[in-house]
Scaffold this motif. Structure first.
Motif, PDB file in Angstrom:
ATOM      1  N   PRO A 180       0.824  -1.207   0.000  1.00 57.01           N
ATOM      2  CA  PRO A 180       0.000   0.000   0.000  1.00 57.01           C
ATOM      3  C   PRO A 180       0.859   1.258   0.000  1.00 57.01           C
ATOM      4  N   THR A 181       0.271   2.340  -0.409  1.00 50.21           N
ATOM      5  CA  THR A 181       0.979   3.621  -0.374  1.00 50.21           C
ATOM      6  C   THR A 181       1.296   4.018   1.058  1.00 50.21           C
ATOM      7  N   LEU A 182       0.351   3.815   1.959  1.00 55.50           N
ATOM      8  CA  LEU A 182       0.460   4.324   3.328  1.00 55.50           C
ATOM      9  C   LEU A 182       0.258   3.213   4.352  1.00 55.50           C
ATOM     10  N   GLY A 237     -11.349   6.189   7.724  1.00 57.88           N
ATOM     11  CA  GLY A 237     -11.904   5.531   6.551  1.00 57.88           C
ATOM     12  C   GLY A 237     -12.461   6.516   5.545  1.00 57.88           C
ATOM     13  N   GLU A 238     -13.067   7.605   6.045  1.00 54.81           N
ATOM     14  CA  GLU A 238     -13.619   8.626   5.163  1.00 54.81           C
ATOM     15  C   GLU A 238     -12.515   9.463   4.513  1.00 54.81           C
ATOM     16  N   HIS A 239     -11.525   9.851   5.295  1.00 49.82           N
ATOM     17  CA  HIS A 239     -10.503  10.774   4.791  1.00 49.82           C
ATOM     18  C   HIS A 239      -9.440  10.086   3.934  1.00 49.82           C
ATOM     19  N   LEU A 240      -9.299   8.773   4.048  1.00 46.24           N
ATOM     20  CA  LEU A 240      -8.264   8.071   3.280  1.00 46.24           C
ATOM     21  C   LEU A 240      -8.824   7.366   2.048  1.00 46.24           C
ATOM     22  N   MET A 241     -10.062   7.636   1.722  1.00 53.43           N
ATOM     23  CA  MET A 241     -10.640   7.041   0.509  1.00 53.43           C
ATOM     24  C   MET A 241      -9.822   7.474  -0.705  1.00 53.43           C
ATOM     25  N   GLY A 242      -9.468   6.531  -1.552  1.00 49.22           N
ATOM     26  CA  GLY A 242      -8.668   6.824  -2.737  1.00 49.22           C
ATOM     27  C   GLY A 242      -7.183   6.644  -2.518  1.00 49.22           C
ATOM     28  N   ILE A 243      -6.768   6.439  -1.272  1.00 39.87           N
ATOM     29  CA  ILE A 243      -5.355   6.181  -0.969  1.00 39.87           C
ATOM     30  C   ILE A 243      -5.214   4.719  -0.536  1.00 39.87           C
ATOM     31  N   SER A 244      -4.381   3.984  -1.228  1.00 40.13           N
ATOM     32  CA  SER A 244      -4.121   2.606  -0.821  1.00 40.13           C
ATOM     33  C   SER A 244      -3.413   2.618   0.531  1.00 40.13           C
ATOM     34  N   HIS A 245      -4.033   1.993   1.531  1.00 39.10           N
ATOM     35  CA  HIS A 245      -3.468   2.122   2.872  1.00 39.10           C
ATOM     36  C   HIS A 245      -3.775   0.908   3.741  1.00 39.10           C
ATOM     37  N   GLU A 246      -3.029   0.819   4.831  1.00 37.53           N
ATOM     38  CA  GLU A 246      -3.326  -0.101   5.917  1.00 37.53           C
ATOM     39  C   GLU A 246      -3.221   0.680   7.226  1.00 37.53           C
ATOM     40  N   ILE A 247      -3.983   0.265   8.235  1.00 35.72           N
ATOM     41  CA  ILE A 247      -3.939   0.881   9.558  1.00 35.72           C
ATOM     42  C   ILE A 247      -3.551  -0.188  10.562  1.00 35.72           C
ATOM     43  N   ILE A 248      -2.487   0.062  11.299  1.00 34.42           N
ATOM     44  CA  ILE A 248      -1.986  -0.890  12.289  1.00 34.42           C
ATOM     45  C   ILE A 248      -2.189  -0.278  13.671  1.00 34.42           C
ATOM     46  N   VAL A 249      -3.061  -0.870  14.452  1.00 38.01           N
ATOM     47  CA  VAL A 249      -3.297  -0.411  15.819  1.00 38.01           C
ATOM     48  C   VAL A 249      -2.424  -1.238  16.758  1.00 38.01           C
ATOM     49  N   VAL A 250      -1.535  -0.570  17.474  1.00 33.09           N
ATOM     50  CA  VAL A 250      -0.654  -1.238  18.436  1.00 33.09           C
ATOM     51  C   VAL A 250      -1.186  -0.928  19.826  1.00 33.09           C
ATOM     52  N   ASP A 251      -1.697  -1.951  20.491  1.00 31.37           N
ATOM     53  CA  ASP A 251      -2.419  -1.751  21.742  1.00 31.37           C
ATOM     54  C   ASP A 251      -1.623  -2.262  22.941  1.00 31.37           C
ATOM     55  N   ASP A 252      -1.430  -1.380  23.927  1.00 28.34           N
ATOM     56  CA  ASP A 252      -0.747  -1.724  25.171  1.00 28.34           C
ATOM     57  C   ASP A 252      -1.707  -1.834  26.352  1.00 28.34           C
ATOM     58  N   SER A 253      -3.000  -1.819  26.090  1.00 26.26           N
ATOM     59  CA  SER A 253      -3.979  -1.830  27.179  1.00 26.26           C
ATOM     60  C   SER A 253      -3.896  -3.121  27.984  1.00 26.26           C
TER      61      SER A 253
END
Length: 383
Positions: free
Chosen positions: A28-30, A51-67
């Protein structure tokens, strides 16, 4: 959704540094990393806005959780069932945004690597703007900066003053060409990350300083103005540990690693132990207590002083929450430092018997005990 479970990244990385050549062509780009700690109330809304603001950009979101609990992970899991580009990394025995960010970037696939908070304070619309800034091949790092247009930050009271002080201190020590070197929202090229990866300290919460001050050269930067929004969930991470981490990190980067942050904090704890032991021994000797007993009790005071500093340097989420937990941690600490008694007290007493001044004898005893603990811990880490 599969969840990746990892330990915290270490200051000296053991994970293989990513290589530009190993990035697949379909990457992905991002890759956007979001580090969370008890932010189950906010993370769902943040992901939805992204999800709304990154439409049109190939991306992945990685959530790193320390909870400590699974509430944040459950919210991310629920969102990810309908959004395949979202991944979750859960860490154990871990704390600190910087090490979390590095863990996320190490598993990322994108050609641009970014980070933002999961509590809703960063406007998700900023990420698209940062990606657009990196379309310029001369730019290495793009930052959403407070203080770029005016002195406002979106913070109030003590937090705003501390932020301004940290910004001034960073500029004075490192000369980083940024209006807001403490920003937690920025993006960088993978090329820049590969260049700085093995020099990253992974310490504390100010990952941008680590990223821009670890290269062989200063990065070319671009900035966009921003103000922090109201927090939608979670709480401020600002405490004594954050301040100590920042100062130690600045010294490490200013000295180009000659004085590491870990060694500096170890030194602070050792000095606190020494001062506590000197003070206790002086008082006990004034009370005409026998030297051998005064020395033993002063070692106990040194351990208490060291334990107190350790608590100050422990992230808030891992500090004891009640007297029982405090007592348990104190006993575990004493058990782990049992060798201080024969090494510190025994060696100091032997020197005193040889007519050495007790102040110098205590210094030698503390140094001997600290050397044993420091080199023993390092040997165990290497093993």
């Amino acid at each position: 959704m599969d969840t990746l479970l990892v330990q915290a990244v270490k200051a000296v990385p053991e994970i293989r540094t990513p290589s530009v050549e190993t990035v697949p062509q379909e990457a992905p780009t991002l890759s956007l990393v979001i580090c969370t700690l008890d932010e189950h109330e906010a993370i769902g809304g943040v992901l939805s806005e992204l999800g709304e603001h990154l439409m049109g950009i190939s991306h992945e979101i990685i959530v790193v959780d320390d909870s400590a609990d699974y509430r944040t992970a459950e919210v991310v899991d629920a969102y990810a069932t309908e959004h395949a580009q979202v991944r979750l990394v859960r860490r154990y025995k871990a704390s600190g945004l910087s090490s979390a960010a590095i863990n996320g970037w190490d598993v990322a696939k994108g050609r641009i690597l970014a980070i933002m908070d999961g509590d809703g304070q960063h406007d998700p619309a900023l990420i698209r703007t940062l990606v657009e800034k990196l379309a310029n091949p001369d730019i290495d790092v793009a930052v959403a900066s407070r203080y770029l247009d005016d002195s406002r930050s979106g913070l109030h009271g003590l937090r705003h003053r501390l932020s301004r002080t940290g910004t001034w201190l960073t500029d004075a020590m490192l000369g980083v060409p940024l209006a807001d070197p403490l920003s937690g929202c920025f993006a960088m090229t993978r090329d820049w990350y590969v260049q700085v990866r093995r020099h990253l300290s992974g310490l504390g919460f100010k990952i941008l300083i680590d990223v821009v001050a670890s290269g062989a050269r200063k990065p070319q930067t671009a900035q966009v103005p921003t103000l922090l929004r109201a927090r939608a969930g979670g709480e401020s991470k600002l405490d004594t540990r954050v301040v100590i981490d920042l100062v130690a990190l600045l010294i490490e980067k200013r000295t180009r690693g000659r004085f590491t942050a870990a060694a500096l904090m170890h030194g602070m704890a050792a000095i606190s132990a020494l001062c506590a032991q000197w003070l206790a021994l002086s008082l006990l000797l004034r009370l005409a207590m026998p030297l051998w007993l005064a020395m033993l009790l002063s070692v106990g005071a040194a351990l208490a002083g060291r334990f107190a500093v350790n608590l100050l340097m422990t992230p808030r989420s891992r500090r004891p929450g009640n007297a029982h937990e405090l007592h348990r941690q104190w006993l575990a600490f004493c058990l782990g430092r049992w060798s201080d008694v024969p090494l510190n007290a025994g060696f100091a007493l032997a020197l005193c018997m040889a007519h050495c001044a007790w102040g110098i004898a205590v210094l030698a005893g503390v140094l001997l005990a600290e050397s044993r603990y420091y080199f023993g811990a390092n040997a165990g880490a290497r093993a």
